[in-house]
Design a protein around this motif. Sequence first.
Motif, PDB file in Angstrom:
ATOM      1  N   ARG A 148       0.832  -1.212   0.000  1.00 34.93           N
ATOM      2  CA  ARG A 148       0.000   0.000   0.000  1.00 34.93           C
ATOM      3  C   ARG A 148       0.858   1.251   0.000  1.00 34.93           C
ATOM      4  N   ALA A 149       1.975   1.215   0.696  1.00 30.38           N
ATOM      5  CA  ALA A 149       2.890   2.356   0.703  1.00 30.38           C
ATOM      6  C   ALA A 149       3.537   2.532  -0.668  1.00 30.38           C
ATOM      7  N   VAL A 150       3.858   1.422  -1.324  1.00 34.53           N
ATOM      8  CA  VAL A 150       4.462   1.495  -2.652  1.00 34.53           C
ATOM      9  C   VAL A 150       3.479   2.097  -3.648  1.00 34.53           C
ATOM     10  N   PHE A 151       2.220   1.673  -3.588  1.00 39.02           N
ATOM     11  CA  PHE A 151       1.235   2.223  -4.520  1.00 39.02           C
ATOM     12  C   PHE A 151       0.956   3.694  -4.236  1.00 39.02           C
ATOM     13  N   ALA A 152       1.076   4.118  -3.003  1.00 42.61           N
ATOM     14  CA  ALA A 152       0.944   5.543  -2.692  1.00 42.61           C
ATOM     15  C   ALA A 152       2.068   6.332  -3.364  1.00 42.61           C
ATOM     16  N   ILE A 154       3.634   5.395  -6.135  1.00 41.45           N
ATOM     17  CA  ILE A 154       3.350   5.372  -7.572  1.00 41.45           C
ATOM     18  C   ILE A 154       2.311   6.421  -7.932  1.00 41.45           C
ATOM     19  N   ASP A 155       1.250   6.525  -7.151  1.00 38.89           N
ATOM     20  CA  ASP A 155       0.206   7.500  -7.436  1.00 38.89           C
ATOM     21  C   ASP A 155       0.716   8.929  -7.288  1.00 38.89           C
ATOM     22  N   ALA A 156       1.580   9.165  -6.303  1.00 35.05           N
ATOM     23  CA  ALA A 156       2.150  10.504  -6.139  1.00 35.05           C
ATOM     24  C   ALA A 156       3.018  10.867  -7.346  1.00 35.05           C
ATOM     25  N   TRP A 157       3.792   9.911  -7.844  1.00 36.40           N
ATOM     26  CA  TRP A 157       4.601  10.119  -9.059  1.00 36.40           C
ATOM     27  C   TRP A 157       3.713  10.435 -10.255  1.00 36.40           C
ATOM     28  N   ARG A 158       2.627   9.710 -10.385  1.00 38.75           N
ATOM     29  CA  ARG A 158       1.706   9.959 -11.499  1.00 38.75           C
ATOM     30  C   ARG A 158       1.089  11.349 -11.424  1.00 38.75           C
ATOM     31  N   ARG A 159       0.721  11.790 -10.238  1.00 37.79           N
ATOM     32  CA  ARG A 159       0.124  13.132 -10.092  1.00 37.79           C
ATOM     33  C   ARG A 159       1.130  14.218 -10.455  1.00 37.79           C
ATOM     34  N   ARG A 160       2.381  14.033 -10.066  1.00 35.18           N
ATOM     35  CA  ARG A 160       3.412  15.015 -10.429  1.00 35.18           C
ATOM     36  C   ARG A 160       3.579  15.060 -11.946  1.00 35.18           C
ATOM     37  N   VAL A 185      -3.164   0.759  -8.517  1.00 36.18           N
ATOM     38  CA  VAL A 185      -3.072   2.198  -8.761  1.00 36.18           C
ATOM     39  C   VAL A 185      -4.444   2.861  -8.662  1.00 36.18           C
ATOM     40  N   ASP A 186      -4.416   4.181  -8.506  1.00 36.79           N
ATOM     41  CA  ASP A 186      -5.652   4.970  -8.423  1.00 36.79           C
ATOM     42  C   ASP A 186      -6.125   5.293  -9.841  1.00 36.79           C
ATOM     43  N   PRO A 187      -7.251   4.724 -10.293  1.00 42.80           N
ATOM     44  CA  PRO A 187      -7.692   4.955 -11.675  1.00 42.80           C
ATOM     45  C   PRO A 187      -8.248   6.361 -11.911  1.00 42.80           C
TER      46      PRO A 187
END
Length: 360
Positions: A148-152, A154-160, A185-187
């Motif tokens: 869950r921490a890893v996917f957080a 990944i999602d932060a990287w995607r938002r940037r 990931v957050d769709p």
Amino acid sequence: MSELLKVNDCGIYCAAGDFYIDPWRPVPRAVVTHAHSDHARWGCQSYLTTEEGRGVLARRMGSDAVIETVRYGQTVTIGSATVSLHPAGHILGSAQVRVESGGDVWVVSGDYKIEPDPTCTPWEPVPCRTLVSECTFGLPIYRWSDSRAVFAEIDAWRRRNRDAGRVSVLFGYSLGKAQRLLAGVDPSIGAIYCHGSVQGLNADYRAAGIPLPPTEYAGTYDKKKAEAGALVVAPPSALGSSWMRRFGDVSTAFASGWMAVRGTRRRRNVDKGFVLSDHVDWPGLEVAVKESGAERVLFTHGSTYAASRFFTEKGLDAGALKTEYQGEAEESEGALDADAQAPDAESEANADAPSSSQES
């Protein structure tokens, strides 16, 4: 006592049942732990796998392959051996193979991980006298964070990337790792596109009842019309290929257990590395060996010497079993993904086609 399982030129052989477990050459009868290419080889006369894993194995072996299936925990008699398949938690349909004959019990783990994820049935301990265990990451330095921490991350990287107007391209093995990434990931951040080798396998996962977010075939991506925040999931072999040009300005990342090793991200020439593995880490290896109750442990594909020495010092009969399995070698330095060789400009359209029965 004679050995219930032995290794020969074709693989791990059970004479009591006249079958092989994950053979590396064509044999009359194969019992398969999972559909990755180093464990499921084309050309066997028949395959036995789990009901969950039939779809992905059929895609790998082709429509003419003879595939028999059993439920997890269901026992079958093959010759004078009793065989059952038990959850390994590696990818969809992955299994540990339990073999019993003459009062002796062996378990061949295949590839496995302890942490559950929504794309496959979670690992379960299987009591035995002899455990054949992978140790791809069989060193104490390999300790996975909660996914869950890893996917957080990944999602932060995607938002940037979305805010900077870049497309996020995330690399992971097309069978198993890619679907785990999609499920985590957050769709809502943006549309998700998949390389053809990933998209075809997504259909097999969905057919097996695994929930994945909506995905689009990457060949339809149009950077002039695409909205910000797009994520592209692709196999490692697509990195640096002409296939990447269609996405314009991108930020690249790699999801693998090898990202825990300093310098791997730089050598792979990606912007970001995420430590996410479908293989057991060091603490998980200790749990698996202990809960099996095994008197003897034979380690394959990985840090076999270190693992054998550690468990010998713990009082077990431990050693190495030489096989041709590769673990996460397909994701390691210099390796190509067996499911999707990097397309060149001339073959790009065909290599990325999502409907092929055999991955390119």
